[in-house]
Design an enzyme around this catalytic site. Structure first.
Site, PDB file in Angstrom:
ATOM      1  N   LYS A  73      91.272  61.735  30.180  1.00 19.19           N
ATOM      2  CA  LYS A  73      91.985  61.092  31.279  1.00 19.19           C
ATOM      3  C   LYS A  73      92.260  62.105  32.388  1.00 19.19           C
ATOM      4  O   LYS A  73      93.094  62.993  32.255  1.00 19.19           O
ATOM      5  CB  LYS A  73      93.316  60.489  30.828  1.00 19.19           C
ATOM      6  N   GLU A 106      99.545  73.241  28.184  1.00 13.16           N
ATOM      7  CA  GLU A 106      99.500  74.312  29.188  1.00 13.16           C
ATOM      8  C   GLU A 106     100.334  73.802  30.351  1.00 13.16           C
ATOM      9  O   GLU A 106      99.934  72.901  31.075  1.00 13.16           O
ATOM     10  CB  GLU A 106      98.044  74.581  29.603  1.00 13.16           C
ATOM     11  N   CYS A 108      99.209  76.856  38.527  1.00 15.02           N
ATOM     12  CA  CYS A 108     100.297  77.079  37.566  1.00 15.02           C
ATOM     13  C   CYS A 108     100.667  78.557  37.457  1.00 15.02           C
ATOM     14  O   CYS A 108     101.822  78.883  37.165  1.00 15.02           O
ATOM     15  CB  CYS A 108      99.915  76.521  36.207  1.00 15.02           C
ATOM     16  N   GLU A 158     109.473  75.435  39.501  1.00  8.90           N
ATOM     17  CA  GLU A 158     108.110  75.488  40.021  1.00  8.90           C
ATOM     18  C   GLU A 158     107.980  74.572  41.239  1.00  8.90           C
ATOM     19  O   GLU A 158     108.226  73.373  41.148  1.00  8.90           O
ATOM     20  CB  GLU A 158     107.117  75.063  38.939  1.00  8.90           C
TER      21      GLU A 158
END
Length: 483
Positions: free
Chosen positions: A170, A244, A278, A375
């Site tokens: 996906k 992750e 990231c 973040e």
């Protein structure tokens, strides 16, 4: 256009219809229909059937050959794949071209690794033979984000297939186009029908994979909050999971570092791929002695970054992925100002079509500010001064994340010592951002569970089985003794 691929057939989604947007122009590229939960179930059942009824899981030679076939096809289609990636993500074309090269390299790496791998075998003191083998898990659900749709997708897909699993893939609902093209290439290989299945759609489709009892492994890359929910759901059934997740990675610049080169690395680490990475070095920690000189040089470098269309040769920073995401990044800038931070440079939208934001540096920040702790995932970096190495380590480790970090110094021995105290899965010394297919990739703390890439990435898609062989069928010793 049919955007679902189930059991070797292209199928139209029966769920919500959504536009796929070009972030650099705000124009609709195409329309896509999401998969429904019923279609997700069909894909999972097709994968389960293919895993059980074909020789994919047991025929390593077929897997090796198929991965190499796909690598060849990717290389032959590298220009069209890169163009699709840049149109759908807004990233510069030259970066997409590198991504496609790495996709082919990843396929070849795992083909080689499977071809070369041998089970561990040892004859024990009693004459029995102990053998350890790695077997595929079964049906794996792979859920991929929008910032590197093709590359991060392959980081999961190549080892999952190499290990012998069946896959339901996906992509992000925002960026399915390069994976659709990859699926067309995959159709041209010898892979059995049902081993690879593709579902487009939003989080509801991902949830269908996570909740299914037939899916035995989930591999997810994305936000830490979503990762937490997935981990909780997988724990209830002991479903295998690798995550992750996010990062708030520090780049530590020691007083003896070359200021000019450090400013170049800092700009690259923070603003590569629009900061939508990231491991972006979104926190710059600089020795107090060189802080002012470094900041002046960094501002000068950032002012030279060329922003524009992904297809212009000079572009170094493209568009953010969506209007919604751009607004989120801007909200962090307002939040930072309200908390007392100063915008040194950048911080404004470009007055043009597309979701463009100037690269931004925030100073006068404190460790407890949300812009330091959370973040942002955009072209925004904070900068702080530290008194000594002890404070640098304290600041570097003082977030919930531990994905990556960097240390810049002319004294490599000193840099290594400092790096050993930073809690992060990847640490670059005198460089930044380069991943290696052969090396593990993942984080400490709330940056995830498990590792991708390298042999670790392959093991993450296997179960370990120990087989103990005796040379003959003998009476059990305890039975003899007791009778």
């Amino acid at each position: 256009m049919k955007h679902l691929y189930i059991n070797g057939q292209w199928i139209e989604g029966l769920g919500d219809e959504r536009p796929i947007i070009n972030p650099a122009t705000e124009e609709i590229i195409t329309m896509s229909k999401d998969a429904t939960s019923e279609q997700a179930t069909k894909a999972i059942l097709a994968a389960k059937r293919a895993f059980n009824e074909t020789d994919w899981s047991t025929n390593s030679a077929k897997r090796v050959s198929t991965l190499r076939q796909l690598a060849d096809l990717v290389e032959e289609s590298k220009h069209s794949l890169a163009e699709i990636e840049s149109e759908n993500t807004g990233k510069p074309l030259r970066e997409s071209e590198i991504d496609v090269e790495d996709v082919a390299g990843c396929l070849r790496y795992y083909a080689d690794l499977i071809e070369e791998s041998k089970p561990f075998e040892k004859t024990m003191a009693d004459g029995t033979v102990s053998r350890v083998v790695q077997e595929p898990i079964g049906v794996c659900g792979l859920i991929v984000p929008w910032n590197f749709p093709l590359l991060l997708g392959m980081w999961k897909l190549a080892p999952a297939l190499a290990a012998g699993n069946a896959v339901v893939f996906k992509p992000s609902e925002l960026t399915p186009l390069s994976i659709l093209k990859l699926t067309e290439l995959l159709e041209q290989t010898d892979m059995p029908k049902g081993i690879f299945n593709l579902l487009t759609g939003d989080g509801k489709v991902g949830a269908a994979l996570v909740e299914s009892d037939l899916v035995e492994k989930i591999s997810f890359t994305g936000s830490s909050e979503t990762g937490k929910r997935i981990n909780e759901q997988c724990a209830s059934t002991f479903k295998r999971v690798s995550l992750e997740l996010g990062g708030k990675s520090p780049l530590v610049i020691l007083a003896d570092a070359d200021i000019e080169k450090s400013a170049e690395w800092a700009a690259y680490g923070a603003f590569f791929n629009q900061g939508e990475v990231c491991v972006a070095s979104s926190r710059i920690l600089v020795a107090k002695e060189i802080y002012e000189e470094f900041l002046t040089k960094l501002v000068a470098n950032v002012a030279q970054i060329k922003i524009g269309s992904p297809f212009e040769a000079h572009t170094e920073l493209g568009a953010l992925i969506s209007q919604k995401h751009l607004e989120k990044v801007e909200s962090y800038l307002l939040m930072g100002i309200e908390e007392g931070a100063h915008i040194v440079c950048g911080g404004k939208r470009l007055q043009r079509q597309g979701y463009f934001l100037e690269p931004t540096i925030l100073s006068n920040v404190k460790q407890n500010m949300r812009i330091v702790q959370e973040e942002i995932f955009g072209p925004v970096v904070t900068i702080q001064a530290f008194e000594d190495e002890a404070e640098a380590i304290k600041l570097a480790n003082d977030t919930k994340f531990g994905l990556a970090a960097g240390v810049l110094s002319s004294d490599v021995k000193k840099a290594k010592k400092l790096a050993s105290s930073i809690k992060a899965g990847t640490i670059w010394i005198n460089s930044y951002h380069t991943p290696y297919i052969e090396a593990p990739w993942g984080g400490f703390k709330q940056s995830g569970i498990g590792r991708e890439l390298g042999p670790h990435g392959l093991l993450a898609f296997t179960e370990t089985k120990h087989i103990n062989e005796s040379t003959s069928l003998e009476t059990l010793g305890w039975y003899q003794f007791s009778h």
